[in-house]
Design a protein around this motif. Structure first.
Motif, mmCIF file in Angstrom:
data_model
loop_
_atom_site.group_PDB
_atom_site.id
_atom_site.type_symbol
_atom_site.label_atom_id
_atom_site.label_comp_id
_atom_site.label_asym_id
_atom_site.label_seq_id
_atom_site.Cartn_x
_atom_site.Cartn_y
_atom_site.Cartn_z
ATOM 1 N N THR A 13 0.681 -1.090 -0.050
ATOM 2 C CA THR A 13 -0.048 -0.027 -0.011
ATOM 3 C C THR A 13 0.904 1.050 0.085
ATOM 4 O O THR A 13 0.561 2.040 -0.586
ATOM 5 C CB THR A 13 -1.005 -0.038 1.058
ATOM 6 N N LEU A 14 2.171 1.327 0.666
ATOM 7 C CA LEU A 14 2.838 2.544 0.728
ATOM 8 C C LEU A 14 3.259 2.574 -0.547
ATOM 9 O O LEU A 14 3.456 3.685 -0.959
ATOM 10 C CB LEU A 14 3.845 2.088 2.163
ATOM 11 N N VAL A 15 3.817 1.616 -1.139
ATOM 12 C CA VAL A 15 4.707 1.788 -2.461
ATOM 13 C C VAL A 15 3.542 2.086 -3.602
ATOM 14 O O VAL A 15 4.092 2.980 -4.245
ATOM 15 C CB VAL A 15 5.046 0.459 -2.775
ATOM 16 N N MET A 16 2.338 1.572 -3.250
ATOM 17 C CA MET A 16 1.470 2.107 -4.355
ATOM 18 C C MET A 16 1.177 3.653 -4.430
ATOM 19 O O MET A 16 1.043 4.289 -5.125
ATOM 20 C CB MET A 16 0.164 1.376 -4.189
ATOM 21 N N PHE A 17 1.035 4.012 -2.927
ATOM 22 C CA PHE A 17 0.671 5.350 -2.761
ATOM 23 C C PHE A 17 1.844 6.276 -3.099
ATOM 24 O O PHE A 17 1.771 7.590 -3.717
ATOM 25 C CB PHE A 17 0.066 5.791 -1.284
ATOM 26 N N ALA A 18 3.120 5.814 -2.771
ATOM 27 C CA ALA A 18 4.371 6.555 -3.083
ATOM 28 C C ALA A 18 4.689 6.759 -4.732
ATOM 29 O O ALA A 18 4.977 7.607 -5.318
ATOM 30 C CB ALA A 18 5.644 6.008 -2.465
ATOM 31 N N ALA A 19 4.294 5.644 -5.281
ATOM 32 C CA ALA A 19 4.472 5.765 -6.736
ATOM 33 C C ALA A 19 3.378 6.507 -7.439
ATOM 34 O O ALA A 19 3.521 7.233 -8.408
ATOM 35 C CB ALA A 19 4.170 4.134 -7.417
ATOM 36 N N PHE A 20 2.269 6.648 -6.911
ATOM 37 C CA PHE A 20 1.062 7.484 -7.301
ATOM 38 C C PHE A 20 1.674 8.897 -7.110
ATOM 39 O O PHE A 20 1.398 10.011 -7.984
ATOM 40 C CB PHE A 20 -0.270 7.244 -6.554
ATOM 41 N N ALA A 21 1.845 9.395 -5.987
ATOM 42 C CA ALA A 21 2.537 10.476 -5.464
ATOM 43 C C ALA A 21 3.623 11.065 -6.248
ATOM 44 O O ALA A 21 3.924 12.084 -7.000
ATOM 45 C CB ALA A 21 2.846 10.568 -4.161
ATOM 46 N N VAL A 22 4.404 10.041 -6.584
ATOM 47 C CA VAL A 22 5.789 10.356 -7.609
ATOM 48 C C VAL A 22 5.122 10.802 -8.942
ATOM 49 O O VAL A 22 5.592 11.647 -9.671
ATOM 50 C CB VAL A 22 6.922 9.334 -7.710
ATOM 51 N N GLY A 23 4.290 9.830 -9.382
ATOM 52 C CA GLY A 23 3.613 10.118 -10.824
ATOM 53 C C GLY A 23 3.021 11.382 -11.014
ATOM 54 O O GLY A 23 3.116 12.009 -12.076
ATOM 55 N N ALA A 192 12.301 6.454 -9.035
ATOM 56 C CA ALA A 192 11.152 5.982 -8.617
ATOM 57 C C ALA A 192 10.933 4.554 -8.976
ATOM 58 O O ALA A 192 10.367 3.399 -8.338
ATOM 59 C CB ALA A 192 10.082 6.927 -8.624
ATOM 60 N N LEU A 193 11.056 4.389 -10.321
ATOM 61 C CA LEU A 193 10.806 3.228 -11.005
ATOM 62 C C LEU A 193 11.704 1.986 -10.811
ATOM 63 O O LEU A 193 11.556 1.012 -10.377
ATOM 64 C CB LEU A 193 10.772 3.329 -12.471
ATOM 65 N N GLY A 194 13.053 2.592 -10.345
ATOM 66 C CA GLY A 194 14.158 1.754 -9.976
ATOM 67 C C GLY A 194 14.014 1.251 -8.618
ATOM 68 O O GLY A 194 14.179 -0.010 -8.323
ATOM 69 N N VAL A 195 13.407 2.265 -7.539
ATOM 70 C CA VAL A 195 13.333 1.774 -6.399
ATOM 71 C C VAL A 195 12.028 0.648 -6.400
ATOM 72 O O VAL A 195 12.389 -0.121 -5.406
ATOM 73 C CB VAL A 195 12.960 3.118 -5.591
ATOM 74 N N LEU A 196 11.178 0.987 -6.936
ATOM 75 C CA LEU A 196 9.968 0.014 -7.144
ATOM 76 C C LEU A 196 10.406 -1.161 -7.555
ATOM 77 O O LEU A 196 10.249 -2.279 -6.905
ATOM 78 C CB LEU A 196 8.835 0.660 -7.772
ATOM 79 N N PHE A 197 11.292 -1.354 -8.557
ATOM 80 C CA PHE A 197 11.604 -2.303 -9.173
ATOM 81 C C PHE A 197 12.376 -3.092 -8.227
ATOM 82 O O PHE A 197 12.514 -4.556 -8.088
ATOM 83 C CB PHE A 197 12.307 -2.160 -10.399
ATOM 84 N N THR A 198 13.423 -2.678 -7.464
ATOM 85 C CA THR A 198 14.363 -3.268 -6.457
ATOM 86 C C THR A 198 13.580 -3.763 -5.433
ATOM 87 O O THR A 198 13.808 -4.999 -4.938
ATOM 88 C CB THR A 198 15.316 -2.222 -6.050
ATOM 89 N N LEU A 199 12.300 -3.093 -4.943
ATOM 90 C CA LEU A 199 11.817 -3.392 -4.004
ATOM 91 C C LEU A 199 10.849 -4.833 -4.201
ATOM 92 O O LEU A 199 10.895 -5.769 -3.778
ATOM 93 C CB LEU A 199 10.552 -2.692 -3.308
ATOM 94 N N VAL A 200 10.241 -4.699 -5.442
ATOM 95 C CA VAL A 200 9.523 -5.788 -5.850
ATOM 96 C C VAL A 200 10.575 -7.133 -6.001
ATOM 97 O O VAL A 200 10.200 -8.216 -5.588
ATOM 98 C CB VAL A 200 8.768 -5.789 -7.160
ATOM 99 N N THR A 201 11.726 -6.968 -6.883
ATOM 100 C CA THR A 201 12.604 -8.023 -7.077
ATOM 101 C C THR A 201 13.233 -8.310 -5.807
ATOM 102 O O THR A 201 13.400 -9.645 -5.673
ATOM 103 C CB THR A 201 13.696 -7.539 -7.929
ATOM 104 N N ASP A 202 13.337 -7.514 -4.797
ATOM 105 C CA ASP A 202 13.959 -8.106 -3.592
ATOM 106 C C ASP A 202 13.146 -8.887 -2.693
ATOM 107 O O ASP A 202 13.458 -9.915 -2.139
ATOM 108 C CB ASP A 202 14.585 -6.846 -2.824
ATOM 109 N N THR A 203 11.837 -8.497 -2.825
ATOM 110 C CA THR A 203 10.805 -9.455 -2.083
ATOM 111 C C THR A 203 10.705 -10.510 -2.853
ATOM 112 O O THR A 203 10.713 -11.716 -2.170
ATOM 113 C CB THR A 203 9.550 -8.532 -2.122
ATOM 114 N N ALA A 204 10.572 -10.752 -4.169
ATOM 115 C CA ALA A 204 10.282 -11.852 -4.783
ATOM 116 C C ALA A 204 11.679 -12.690 -4.714
ATOM 117 O O ALA A 204 11.558 -14.131 -4.344
ATOM 118 C CB ALA A 204 10.182 -11.722 -6.313
ATOM 119 N N ALA A 205 12.800 -12.083 -4.516
ATOM 120 C CA ALA A 205 14.171 -13.009 -4.412
ATOM 121 C C ALA A 205 14.103 -13.809 -2.617
ATOM 122 O O ALA A 205 14.727 -14.750 -3.025
ATOM 123 C CB ALA A 205 15.419 -12.117 -4.541
#
Length: 480
Positions: A13-23, A192-205
Motif C-alpha cells: 500500500t505504501l509503495v502504491m501511494f508513493a508511486a502515485f505521488a511520484v507520478g 522511483a521506477l528503479g526503487v519500485l523495481f528493486t523492492l519488488v525483485t528483492d521481495t520476490a528474491a
C-alpha cells in the motif's frame, strides 16, 4: 528467529501511494515546465511584433528592450558590412543577416543583423507563410532567438535611417528562459521506477531464496530450521515450516525410540525361542521356527534402519567414493559372492556451462578412487550393499561401475536377472513391497526404500534401466 519486517499489505500500500505521488509530481513538473516554456516563447514572439513598430515607426519600446544608436565609427562599419568590427559586440561574434521587406501599409523595411557569441541562427527555418506581415516575421525571428540559450543582440537599420543596437536579454537571453523541470522530473520518475523495481525483485528474491533452501532440505548439511528476512507473510511461512519440521523430527525420533525398544525387548524372547527350538526333535519344524524367528528380528532391524535413514543423523564428511565401492566389492568377494567391479576406464568429468564457451569443459580422471564426494559413508555403504544384495537375490551376480561429472556421482549396479521391464522393480521401492518370488527370496521389502531415501538425503535419486542381461540400478548423489 526471523527478523521482523512490514507485511506485504502494508508495504504494498505504501509503495502504491508513493508511486502515485511520484507520478503526480512528475506529471505536474512536466506540465508546469511546458506551460512556462510556452508562455516564454509567446512573450518573445509578441515582443518581436511590438519591436517592429518601435523600429519602423518610432513607437514606444517594448518592455525589456533597450534601443540605442551606434556611434559614428560603428555606424560607418555597419554601412560597409563590417559587423564583426562594431565595438561592444560579443566575442567571438557569429553574424546572422535577416533583412525584412517594407510593410505595404507604410512601414519602412528593416535591415537586421543578429550577433551571437556561440551560434548562427537558421533563418531559413522560420515559419513564413504567404502574405505574412513584416512584424510577424520579426516575431518569428525573436521566437527563434528565444529557443536557444544564448545572449544575442540585434543591429537594425530602419529604411535609410542610422544603425541601431537592440538589446533584449530580459526577453530572449539565456537567463530569461524559465527553469526546465522536465529533466529532473524524468530523473525522479526513473529513480522511483528503479526503487519500485528493486523492492519488488528483492521481495520476490527472498521468497525464491527460501523456496530454494526448502527444496534442498533433505540434502547434506541442510539446516534443521530456517531464518528469513522479509515481509511478515514470509516470516509467518518460515515459522510454520520450522514448526512442521520440528514436529516431523519429533515423530521420527519417537518412531526410532519405539522400534529400538521393540528390538531390544524382542531380543530376550527371541533368544529363549531359539534355545527352546533347539530342543525340538523334528528337524523340519525346527528349521521353520528358526526361519520365522530370523524373519521377525530382521523385520524389526530393517524398520529401525529405515527410520534412522529418515532421521538423517549421520554427519557428512569428505570421502573417496571409488575407494568405498572397491571396499564393498572386496568384502563380497571375500565371502565368495559373484560381485565384480567393472574394468577401470578413465572417468570423464563434465564441467558446467561457461558464458565464454559454447561447449562444456571436460577432464579425464584416471581411476575411480579420485572421485571425491561429501557424503555419509555408513549410509552410502548401506545403500550400495542393499543394491548388491538385491542384485544377488534376483539376478545371480552383480557388476558395479562408477560414473561422475562436475556435480553428481553415480554408482551403477547391473545384474543378470533377465528382466526386461523396470516397472516391477520401481514399484518395489515402496516400503514393504516385495517381488513375485517372495517365497523363495529372503527379505522384508525395505531394502530399495532405504536406498531411495539415502539417495534423496544426498540430493540424488535411485533409478532403474534395462541392461544387456537384466536390470541396471543407478544410485546418484550430489558430490557436494
Amino acid at each position: 528467529m526471523s527478523r521482523p519486517g512490514p507485511s506485504l499489505r502494508t508495504s504494498g500500500t505504501l509503495v502504491m501511494f508513493a508511486a502515485f505521488a511520484v507520478g503526480l509530481a512528475v506529471a505536474a513538473a512536466w506540465g508546469l515546465s511546458n506551460a512556462r516554456w510556452s508562455a516564454y516563447l509567446t512573450q518573445a514572439e509578441r515582443t518581436g511584433l511590438l519591436l517592429y513598430d518601435a523600429l519602423s515607426r518610432g513607437a514606444a519600446h517594448p518592455e525589456g528592450i533597450d534601443i540605442t544608436r551606434l556611434a559614428a565609427e560603428d555606424n560607418a562599419r555597419a554601412e560597409r558590412g563590417e559587423f564583426t568590427q562594431v565595438s561592444g559586440l560579443p566575442r567571438p561574434a557569429y553574424v546572422t543577416i535577416a533583412p525584412i521587406l517594407p510593410d505595404p501599409s507604410g512601414g519602412s523595411g528593416l535591415s537586421l543583423v543578429v550577433v551571437s557569441d556561440d551560434l548562427q541562427y537558421r533563418v531559413a527555418d522560420l515559419a513564413i507563410r504567404s502574405g505574412q506581415r513584416p512584424a510577424e516575421t520579426l516575431g518569428q525571428l525573436t521566437l527563434l532567438m528565444a529557443r536557444y540559450c544564448s545572449e544575442p543582440l540585434i543591429l537594425a537599420k530602419p529604411g535609410a535611417g542610422p544603425w541601431l543596437r537592440v538589446e533584449g536579454a530580459p526577453v530572449w537571453g539565456c537567463g530569461a528562459a524559465p527553469a526546465d523541470l522536465r529533466l529532473p522530473a524524468l530523473v525522479l520518475g526513473l529513480v522511483a521506477l528503479g526503487v519500485l523495481f528493486t523492492l519488488v525483485t528483492d521481495t520476490a528474491a527472498k521468497f525464491a531464496g527460501f523456496a530454494r533452501a526448502l527444496g534442498t532440505r533433505q540434502r547434506l548439511g541442510g539446516p534443521e530450521s530456517y531464518e528469513a528476512e522479509g515481509p511478515a507473510e514470509l516470516r509467518a511461512l518460515v515459522d510454520s515450516v520450522n514448526a512442521y519440521l520440528e514436529a516431523e523430527r519429533e515423530q521420527l525420533a519417537k518412531r526410532a525410540v519405539v522400534l529400538s525398544g521393540v528390538s531390544h525387548d524382542l531380543g530376550t524372547p527371541a533368544t529363549r525361542l531359539r534355545l527352546r527350538t533347539a530342543l525340538i526333535e523334528d528337524r523340519d519344524l525346527r528349521e521353520k521356527l528358526e526361519t520365522d524367528i530370523d524373519r521377525m528380528t530382521s523385520i524389526i532391524e530393517s524398520a529401525l534402519t529405515y527410520t534412522r535413514a529418515e532421521l538423517n543423523v549421520e554427519e557428512p564428511r569428505e570421502l573417496s567414493l571409488g575407494a568405498l565401492v572397491e571396499a564393498v566389492v572386496d568384502d563380497y568377494q571375500d565371502l565368495g559372492h559373484p560381485v565384480s567391479l567393472a574394468a577401470g576406464e578413465p572417468i570423464v568429468v563434465r564441467g558446467g556451462h561457461s558464458v565464454f564457451m559454447a561447449r562444456q569443459g571436460a577432464s579425464v580422471v584416471e581411476g575411480a578412487h579420485r572421485v571425491i564426494v561429501t557424503a555419509r559413508p555408513v549410509s552410502i555403504q548401506r545403500a550400495v550393499s542393499n543394491l548388491v544384495d538385491n542384485a544377488l537375490k534376483y539376478g545371480r551376480r552383480a557388476v558395479l561401475r562408477l560414473e561422475a561429472d562436475a556435480e553428481t556421482a553415480t554408482i551403477i549396479v547391473e545384474d543378470e536377472s533377465g528382466m526386461t521391464s523396470t516397472d516391477e522393480i520401481e514399484a518395489l521401492m515402496a516400503p514393504f513391497r516385495r517381488g513375485a518370488d517372495v517365497q523363495s527370496v529372503d527379505g522384508v521389502g525395505l531394502g530399495l526404500s532405504i536406498v531411495s531415501t539415502i539417495a534423496m538425503l544426498h540430493g540424488g535419486a535411485l533409478r532403474f534401466d534395462t541392461a544387456p542381461h537384466g536390470l541396471r540400478a543407478m544410485f546418484t548423489i550430489q558430490r557436494s
